[in-house]
Design an enzyme around this catalytic site. Structure first.
Site, PDB file in Angstrom:
ATOM      1  CD  GLU A   6      -2.849   0.992   2.506  1.00 17.54           C
ATOM      2  OE1 GLU A   6      -2.872  -0.077   3.158  1.00 17.54           O
ATOM      3  OE2 GLU A   6      -3.643   1.918   2.685  1.00 17.54           O
ATOM      4  CG  ASN A  65      -9.337  -1.338   1.690  1.00 17.67           C
ATOM      5  OD1 ASN A  65      -8.970  -2.510   1.738  1.00 17.67           O
ATOM      6  ND2 ASN A  65      -9.160  -0.498   2.711  1.00 17.67           N
ATOM      7  CD  GLU A  66     -10.241  -2.772   6.051  1.00 14.83           C
ATOM      8  OE1 GLU A  66     -10.148  -1.696   6.664  1.00 14.83           O
ATOM      9  OE2 GLU A  66      -9.592  -3.785   6.369  1.00 14.83           O
ATOM     10  CD  GLU A 105      -6.101  -4.988   4.199  1.00 13.39           C
ATOM     11  OE1 GLU A 105      -5.912  -4.713   5.399  1.00 13.39           O
ATOM     12  OE2 GLU A 105      -6.559  -4.180   3.365  1.00 13.39           O
ATOM     13  CD  GLN A 152       0.223  -2.792   3.668  1.00 12.10           C
ATOM     14  OE1 GLN A 152       1.077  -2.193   3.051  1.00 12.10           O
ATOM     15  NE2 GLN A 152      -0.923  -2.191   4.056  1.00 12.10           N
TER      16      GLN A 152
HETATM   17  O1  AHR Z   1      -3.009  -3.085   6.021  1.00  8.86           O
HETATM   18  C1  AHR Z   1      -3.229  -1.924   6.774  1.00  8.86           C
HETATM   19  C2  AHR Z   1      -4.658  -1.440   6.698  1.00  8.86           C
HETATM   20  O2  AHR Z   1      -5.489  -2.354   7.334  1.00  8.86           O
HETATM   21  C3  AHR Z   1      -5.243  -1.317   5.305  1.00  8.86           C
HETATM   22  O3  AHR Z   1      -4.964  -0.109   4.708  1.00  8.86           O
HETATM   23  C4  AHR Z   1      -6.718  -1.430   5.582  1.00  8.86           C
HETATM   24  O4  AHR Z   1      -7.414  -1.978   4.500  1.00  8.86           O
HETATM   25  C5  AHR Z   1      -6.813  -2.247   6.829  1.00  8.86           C
HETATM   26  O5  AHR Z   1      -7.623  -1.667   7.778  1.00  8.86           O
END
Ligand code: AHR
Length: 501
Positions: free
Chosen positions: A27, A172-173, A292, A352
């Site tokens: 990211e 995302n989320e 994730e 990540q």
């Molecule tokens: O991976 C860190 C963060 O965790 C990401 O940006 C988000 O999607 C999640 O809350």
């Protein structure tokens, strides 16, 4: 010594393993991109400014896909800012991480990095502050051959051939109030459906991941999946799951049992997908993208301090969890859980990859080293390809503060296409060795060829730039096998990779 038994049979098959289960995530956050993968001026940087030591460490993990560019970041991101001449790209305030995004690394650069790392891009579109129109445009930019506004823009920016990005995330989320442009399940389901429809009209070969809940702990979990799938089921291919665990109270027994929760989470989402399938009288199956997953808690307090001091700086050292030995055990168990559910989990991303809650760490201007969690991921990615077998395990169990009936042995077996067999096995017992009685009934004369063990007497032990080999796997002598039987000693608190050929 405790005793457990396991029966494996070639015919007890769970599923072919989709290699994308060994995906990861980068990211625009902290030092993941800037001074992680990209550090022009570093002695090991290549002509594009990418650190070759980092590329080597990523290649070693054999990561088939990397999710990009976010994460929370993507919900305020304008993809157009990240293409064209670098000198003309705008600087933007990133409201997800209170950082300044310079856009020095954008789509073309990241695609080039991914190629160097032997990986492919899994691209997330912004469905937070933006919508279907921009999602359609970026597919046209990336994947259309030419002779249209955005494909010609790509060609003018120096890329004649389409990037051919196959896997896309629809935001995302989007259930999270912390997300820019967060939505209700119905709002998101409708938006995702319309975006998905026109993205696939541009390129019918792409696959799409719709946002599930940002975690099973969300009050809307379940209802979110049901409502949004009702709206977009026909046009999407996967539902996302996100989950991070932590051990802030030092309760190792509960921490290592967290995968009981992960298993439940996966089963619940599968059940909801199939309920919607039934309701729609359809034949299409939606699979899961666990895009994730990891451990995340070590850096929480530190990050609050960084924001107090350095808000809006570039490449803030955020989410730099330093992983210890017990984290490696849980990551091993999380990988086992993904494999156990590989009939439905087709994509997964360790979140990540570099510096930000990551297996690979770098020092700006300095070295690159592997955190403890690097090793179980590397083993699973290298040896966990082929067919997942259902292991019939009889293991002693324990109760912890948070979980009951936790098997001390967590294991999965993989049959490779060359006929070799690999067992991944965590002994969760805090103090006892376990003798594993293995029955390989249908495997003929397979012999144990390798036993890799990762163990440390201190659950808090870590690797550092100065001491990168403090917590590493070692090869131990293989035990003799007799016919289809093997007895294997598993050290307390250990990650084991046992190979037969
Ligand atoms: O991976 C860190 C963060 O965790 C990401 O940006 C988000 O999607 C999640 O809350």
């Amino acid at each position: 010594m405790k005793k457990a038994s396991m029966i494996l049979d070639k015919d007890f098959q769970i599923s072919r393993i989709d290699p994308r289960i060994y995906g990861s995530f980068i990211e625009h956050l902290g030092r993941a991109v800037y001074s992680g993968i990209y550090e022009p001026g570093h002695p090991l940087a290549d002509e594009e400014g990418f650190r070759t030591d980092v590329i080597e460490a990523v290649r070693n993990l054999q990561v088939p896909i990397v999710r990009y560019p976010g994460g929370n970041f993507v919900s305020g991101f304008n993809w157009e800012d990240s293409v064209g001449p670098v000198s003309e790209r705008p600087k933007r305030l990133d409201l997800a991480w209170y950082t300044t995004e310079t856009n020095e690394v954008g789509l073309h650069e990241f695609a080039s990095w991914a190629k160097k790392a032997d990986s492919e891009v899994m691209y997330a579109v912004n469905l937070g502050t933006r919508g279907p129109e921009n999602a359609r445009d970026i597919v046209e930019y990336a994947n259309h051959p030419g002779n249209s506004k955005f494909s010609d823009m790509r060609i003018a920016n120096g890329l004649k051939d389409p990037l051919g990005i196959k896997l896309w995330c629809l935001g995302n989320e989007m259930d999270g109030p912390w997300q820019m442009g967060s939505k209700t399940a119905f709002e998101y389901g409708r938006t995702a459906n319309e975006a998905a429809k026109i993205m696939k009209w541009v390129d019918p070969s792409i696959e799409l991941v719709a946002c599930g809940s940002s975690g099973s702990g969300m009050p809307t979990f379940g209802d979110w999946e049901l409502t949004m799938l009702n709206e977009c089921y026909d046009n999407i291919d996967y539902v996302s799951l996100h989950r991070y665990y932590g051990n802030p109270t030092g309760d190792t027994a509960s921490f290592l049992a967290s995968t009981m929760d992960m298993d439940d989470f996966i089963r619940s989402v599968v059940a909801i997908c199939d309920a919607v399938k039934g309701k729609k009288h359809g034949s299409k199956q939606i699979n899961l993208s666990f895009d994730e997953w990891n451990i995340w808690y070590h850096s929480n307090e530190q990050d609050k301090e960084i924001w107090k001091r350095e808000k809006w700086d570039r490449a803030l050292p955020l989410l730099e969890d330093i992983y210890n030995f017990e984290d490696a055990l849980l990551v091993g168990s999380m990988l086992i859980t993904l494999l156990r559910n590989s009939n439905r989990v087709k994509v997964a991303c360790l979140a990540q990859l570099v510096n930000v809650i990551a297996p690979i760490m770098t020092r700006t201007g300095g070295g690159c080293w592997a955190q403890t969690i690097y090793y179980p991921f590397m083993h699973a990615s290298r040896y966990g390809r082929g067919t997942a077998l259902k292991a019939i395990i009889d293991s002693p169990k324990y109760d912890s503060k948070e979980y009951t009936d936790v098997p001390i042995i967590d294991a999965m077996a993989i049959l490779a296409d060359d006929g070799s067999l690999t067992l991944f096995c965590v002994n969760r017992d805090l103090k006892d060795e376990c003798l594993l009685d293995l029955d390989l009934r249908s495997f003929g004369d397979l012999k144990m060829t390798e036993h890799i063990v990762m163990h440390h007497d201190d659950v808090n032990a870590v690797n550092t730039e100065e001491h990168p080999d403090n917590v590493v796997p070692v090869n131990v002598p293989v035990q003799k096998t007799e016919g289809a039987k093997a007895e294997i000693k598993l050290s307390p608190l250990s990650w084991n990779v046992i190979r037969f050929a």
